[in-house]
Each structure stands twice: as C-alpha cells, then as structure tokens.
Design a protein around this motif. Sequence first.
Motif: not given
Length: 225
Positions: A111, A201, A203, A221-225
């Motif tokens: 990423r 952003s 992560l 908002d968030f993104e889980i990786i």
Amino acid sequence: MKISTGVPLPAEGVQCVASPCVVVDLDGTLICGNSLHMLVRFMAAQLRRRRGFWRLLRIGGLLGLRRLRLISHTGMKHPVHRMAAESMSEADMENFVSVLGAALNRKLLERLDGYRRRGYRILLASAAPDLYLPRLTALAGFDGFIATPLPASAGEAYTETRGEHKRDLCLDYAAREGWTIAVVATDHPDDLPLLLLPGISRLLVSPAPGLPEELRRRGLDFEII
C-alpha cells in the motif's frame, strides 16, 4: 534586503504545493510484532554467546520486575535500550535491523509503495528509540523518521514520542519539509490524536480492540488492512 536561506525561492507567481505525507507507526503496524520484545530476544542471544551474564541477569531482572508490576513499562525499557546502546556494535545493530526487516508487514508495504508512486512522502513515527530507527527507515526506503531520543545518561528524564506529543512532532516535521499529513497508518489507540487530524485517510493495521469502535463513535471513516 536580500535574505539567504540556502533554499532556492520559487519564481514569482509560482505556487508551492505541499507534498502529501503518510505517517506510519512501527510496532504492530509497519512490523508484525513488537520491536522491544525482538530487541530483548536478540540481545539475550548475543549476550549468551559472548558470556555477558551480568547484562543478561539485569535484563531478566527488569523483565521480572515489570511482570510483577513493580516498575513501569518505561522504567523497564529505558535501561534495556541503554544496555543495547552500550553493548551492541554497529554490526550487531545492522543484524538486528535485518531481523526487523524480516518482520515488515508486506501488505502495508504494498500500500505504501502505491502512495510513493503517487508522490506521497513516508514518515515513520514511533515511541521506539532513535537507536535503530535511522537504519530501519533507510531499509524501508522511507523519507524520514521520528523517534524517542535516547537520553545521554541513565536516569535522565525524557518524553516518549506518543499521543499528542507524537502528533505535534509529526506536524512540525511535515511543516519543515513542506509536507502535509494526508494518511495515518497505525494499530494503536495511542495514535488517536493523529487519527483525529481533519481531512486525512485512516489506515488501521490489525487494530487493537476498541479503536475501530472509538472512531465510529466519533463519526470518522477508516479502512482496516
């Protein structure tokens, strides 16, 4: 009056655009594990081979005191880091950073490579000491790092790079370099001050329990990786 800054000034009418920056945490985020635990195991193996039994006993004693909650986490790790600085050679440090390199989170690196191709800068920011972060930053190909400076002497007061202090150091570093923080990658609630920065952003890398819920509660908002 003409002022020399050592940096070329942009041509008149040309607007400087800040480079976007990704702030990356170390333990549990960039590496799959805890760098202090890895350092202790590395030092213990080295000390056994070199018959450094006194330092080995000291490390064992510190770990025991911490397990019994008779000293703080900082009170345990600061002496360990001092022993590492005193006992590890340059070659030892290079070998240890190779151990950290083997534990790098490959999914996150992919990423980050994508961000790099789009012109983002990568800033490694951790409460870990500046003992090994310069080498790890170079190994990962990042653009800079922020770490906890190792005090010159045992017992000297110092401030760990975490929480609001870490956020402020990251903002100051980015401002000096002409960057703007656009992405924060972390696993830990200690980085909530960074995660609360507006317009970024987020992560979350194998996040600690409760962190996603806290961000949802705040409507972020968030993104889980």
